[in-house]
Design an enzyme around this catalytic site. Structure first.
Site, mmCIF file in Angstrom:
data_model
loop_
_atom_site.group_PDB
_atom_site.id
_atom_site.type_symbol
_atom_site.label_atom_id
_atom_site.label_comp_id
_atom_site.label_asym_id
_atom_site.label_seq_id
_atom_site.Cartn_x
_atom_site.Cartn_y
_atom_site.Cartn_z
ATOM 1 N N HIS A 167 0.833 -1.213 0.000
ATOM 2 C CA HIS A 167 0.000 0.000 0.000
ATOM 3 C C HIS A 167 0.862 1.255 0.000
ATOM 4 O O HIS A 167 0.676 2.145 -0.844
ATOM 5 C CB HIS A 167 -0.937 0.019 1.197
ATOM 6 C CG HIS A 167 -1.828 1.224 1.216
ATOM 7 N ND1 HIS A 167 -3.033 1.283 0.551
ATOM 8 C CD2 HIS A 167 -1.670 2.449 1.784
ATOM 9 C CE1 HIS A 167 -3.581 2.476 0.711
ATOM 10 N NE2 HIS A 167 -2.765 3.208 1.462
ATOM 11 N N GLU A 168 1.797 1.331 0.936
ATOM 12 C CA GLU A 168 2.604 2.548 1.028
ATOM 13 C C GLU A 168 3.506 2.703 -0.187
ATOM 14 O O GLU A 168 3.711 3.819 -0.683
ATOM 15 C CB GLU A 168 3.431 2.541 2.315
ATOM 16 C CG GLU A 168 2.626 2.380 3.595
ATOM 17 C CD GLU A 168 1.495 3.386 3.741
ATOM 18 O OE1 GLU A 168 1.588 4.486 3.156
ATOM 19 O OE2 GLU A 168 0.523 3.073 4.435
ATOM 20 N N HIS B 83 1.818 4.284 -3.178
ATOM 21 C CA HIS B 83 1.666 5.736 -3.152
ATOM 22 C C HIS B 83 2.767 6.434 -3.956
ATOM 23 O O HIS B 83 2.643 7.621 -4.263
ATOM 24 C CB HIS B 83 1.687 6.252 -1.717
ATOM 25 C CG HIS B 83 0.345 6.258 -1.060
ATOM 26 N ND1 HIS B 83 -0.718 6.997 -1.544
ATOM 27 C CD2 HIS B 83 -0.111 5.614 0.049
ATOM 28 C CE1 HIS B 83 -1.768 6.820 -0.753
ATOM 29 N NE2 HIS B 83 -1.432 5.990 0.210
ATOM 30 N N GLU C 18 -5.618 7.800 -2.085
ATOM 31 C CA GLU C 18 -5.844 6.617 -1.261
ATOM 32 C C GLU C 18 -6.623 5.546 -2.028
ATOM 33 O O GLU C 18 -6.329 4.351 -1.900
ATOM 34 C CB GLU C 18 -6.586 6.994 0.021
ATOM 35 C CG GLU C 18 -5.816 7.915 0.943
ATOM 36 C CD GLU C 18 -4.514 7.295 1.470
ATOM 37 O OE1 GLU C 18 -4.267 6.090 1.246
ATOM 38 O OE2 GLU C 18 -3.743 8.032 2.111
ATOM 39 N N TYR D 292 -10.484 5.608 1.001
ATOM 40 C CA TYR D 292 -9.827 4.363 0.628
ATOM 41 C C TYR D 292 -10.766 3.435 -0.148
ATOM 42 O O TYR D 292 -10.452 3.011 -1.262
ATOM 43 C CB TYR D 292 -9.323 3.634 1.876
ATOM 44 C CG TYR D 292 -8.191 4.311 2.595
ATOM 45 C CD1 TYR D 292 -6.896 3.810 2.532
ATOM 46 C CD2 TYR D 292 -8.401 5.441 3.370
ATOM 47 C CE1 TYR D 292 -5.846 4.417 3.208
ATOM 48 C CE2 TYR D 292 -7.365 6.061 4.051
ATOM 49 C CZ TYR D 292 -6.095 5.550 3.963
ATOM 50 O OH TYR D 292 -5.061 6.164 4.628
#
Length: 613
Positions: free
Chosen positions: A353-354, A357, A376, A438
């Protein structure tokens, strides 16, 4: 006549050129020298900032973010957390009470500005909580540059959210959003949202950062370390060069939104190369609680390969996963994450997930405080796709998004949904913010794929990256590309899904079996119109799909990726019922229903299927 025509032509040409060059983005170059007092958790900073005004506007003021000023009692962040109570961010409170209210005086965050100058001349400035307004002596003309110099000192705050000292996993310093950062300026004006807990925005910038810190510390950062042989942890042949008891770390980074770092005496550094890039660093405390990191290397390699091929090539030379946050938070060329995980799938979920980004926040740098659902949501969409490939589910799921769709249905049933269009910090309910940004942001792409077809959605995502990488797109820019690629009018969908909390609810109202055919009556039970994929399963297990367009798209889906289909007459959005007759009898059918792929976020799927008995 000739002269008049020439003047008219020149005016038309200038207007055309103005339209062609309407997009612009500001640019900055930071040179920072930082001297850390590790014993007192403070530092002194000196900064030179070269700033380019590429806008058509004359600027008389500039703004800087001073994020650490939020970490103290009675700050705006503290007031916001206290005001939301148990409806707010659980990480910022304990038993419904703001954690900021009890920060000791000597651990309050502070960025104390000694002075700021423009081209060597002192400037007047005022501190407005986490925003610093600076009055220019020399107005900054369009397409011109200026130089700001600044000196400040800072107190590293108690770790509450993202930044700070001595986090819950024992990392000494998490240095994120740690320096006076110039705000973004674009067509919407200065992006000067107060920092009360959510996300960030900034212009693309180059960074040249020198950090002096006790020589027994290891530093992890989002950037390129220029002197790895002179510091601890990065080169086994290093001969640490120390000024008395301090080592000097020199970092460089190009064309990023920010520069973040962390420091701890117990860090270990590991690195490996992903084929076709990037070089990956793991910076973490190596112990029994972080042992699953040793399993992560092949998964991270495959992760970057999937992202590079599916969504666009990662633009930077390296990426660092740094144990240093209170969950996970993305920055340029790095992320700060919790290091302690029991299962590799949990750790990879955070890393994926990170890391994603880097696409949907860093390279495609939308204004996240203004439109959090793009960053998100698009990141969560990529996460679902990648995790589905890294860890294939044991059950036979029809698509990677089933859990998110079920979660969305749950929040709708609770009645606390808030529109995704709301500003990130201005949601009344922390759970509602998470789902709006999200989940609903991710399902925006899932619904879009259902409407335009999965092949078209892949083209849309790659074209979006190609056209807007290392720029600041908006949702309007994305929608423009989606409409261009698909040939469909999609403004109606964007409005319903982002600006409202209206829901999708289609159902089968009636089924009539005749001797040579079957007639099905479908019903739109709710407010959001959608095209419908209606399918039947025959007794010999064949699936036949009928695509029922919705008239507002004006162009119909041609391919999907979930099987072939026959296109039927469109369903006007004002019409509540639709009748479809198919050339199959009851004895030939075993199941019929709406959306066998289960991608459509129908809030009441129970009435979507009929088992033929």
């Amino acid at each position: 006549m000739k002269k008049s025509f020439a003047i008219l032509f020149a005016l038309i040409l200038s207007q055309f050129q103005a339209q062609q060059n309407a997009y612009y983005q500001q640019a900055a170059q930071y040179k920072m020298d930082i001297d850390v007092n590790a014993e007192k958790f403070t530092y002194e900073g000196n900064q030179t900032l070269n700033y380019s005004n590429n806008s058509p506007d004359e600027l008389n003021v500039v703004y800087f973010h001073l994020y650490w000023n939020a970490f103290k009692p009675n700050s705006m962040m503290d007031q916001r957390v206290a005001g939301q109570g148990k409806n707010g961010d659980s990480r910022l409170q304990k038993d419904g009470i703001s954690r900021l209210a009890s920060i000791p005086k000597d651990q309050e965050g502070a960025q104390n500005i000694h002075w700021i100058k423009q081209n060597g001349k002192d400037l007047k400035f005022e501190i407005q909580e986490t925003v610093m307004k600076v009055y220019l002596n020399e107005s900054l003309k369009p397409n011109s540059k200026t130089t700001f110099t600044m000196e400040w000192d800072a107190v590293i705050p108690q770790q509450i959210r993202r930044s700070g000292r001595n986090n819950r996993e024992g990392v000494d310093m998490t240095m994120s959003q740690w320096y006076p950062k110039i705000a973004e300026y674009d067509y919407d004006g200065w992006a000067t949202f107060d920092y009360v807990g959510r996300e960030f925005h900034a212009p693309f910038a180059d960074f040249d950062v020198t950090i002096k810190i006790n020589k027994d510390y290891v530093v992890g950062a989002g950037g390129t370390l220029m002197n790895p042989t002179e510091v601890k942890g990065y080169d086994t042949s290093a001969s640490i060069k120390a000024d008395k008891n301090k080592a000097t770390w020199k970092w460089n980074a190009k064309n990023m939104l920010d520069f973040a770092w962390a420091a701890d005496r117990d860090y270990s550094v590991e690195s490996f190369d992903v084929p076709q890039g990037p070089k990956v660093f793991f910076v973490y405390q190596k112990n029994d609680k972080t042992k699953v990191w040793s399993e992560a290397r092949p998964y991270v390699t495959k992760y970057f390969q999937i992202m590079n091929s599916r969504f666009g090539k990662y633009a930077y030379p390296s990426y660092a996963f740094i144990q240093g946050g209170d969950g996970g938070m993305e920055y340029g060329m790095c992320t700060m994450i919790l290091g302690e995980s029991k299962e590799i799938e949990d750790l990879m979920g955070l890393m994926v997930h990170e890391g994603s980004h880097s696409w949907y926040q860093q390279m495609l740098a939308t204004n996240e405080p203004l439109r959090p659902w793009i960053d998100e949501g698009f990141t969560s969409y990529a996460e679902s796709i990648v995790m589905h490939q890294l860890f294939p589910p044991t059950d036979e799921r029809p698509n990677p998004f089933v859990d998110k769709i079920n979660a969305y249905r749950g929040i709708v049933q609770k009645g606390i949904e808030e529109p995704a269009v709301w500003l990130g910090d201005h949601h009344d309910n922390g759970t509602a913010y998470s789902f709006a940004s999200y989940v609903k942001g991710e399902l925006y792409l899932v619904q879009l794929g259902y409407i335009v077809g999965e092949q078209n959605l892949e083209k849309i995502m790659t074209e979006y990256f190609k056209e807007w990488s290392l720029k600041h797109p908006t949702d309007r820019d994305f929608l423009h590309i989606a409409q261009k690629v698909s040939g469909m009018d999609l403004k109606w969908f964007h409005h319903y899904w982002i600006n409202t909390t209206k829901t999708i609810d289609y159902g089968i109202k009636d089924v009539k079996y005749d001797t040579k055919s079957t007639t099905i009556t479908l019903l739109n039970n709710s407010q959001v119109p959608m095209p419908i994929d209606f399918s039947v399963m025959t007794t010999d297990k064949k699936i036949i799909t009928y695509q029922i367009p919705m008239n507002m798209t004006h162009t119909w889906k041609q391919k999907d990726g979930y099987g072939d289909f026959t296109t039927e007459k469109y369903w006007p959005w004002t019409q509540k019922e639709y009748t479809l007759t198919i050339p199959y009898t009851k004895s030939q059918l075993s199941l019929l229903g709406i959306d066998f792929s289960q991608r459509m976020a129908d809030v009441n799927p129970e009435n979507n299927f009929v088992e033929v008995k």
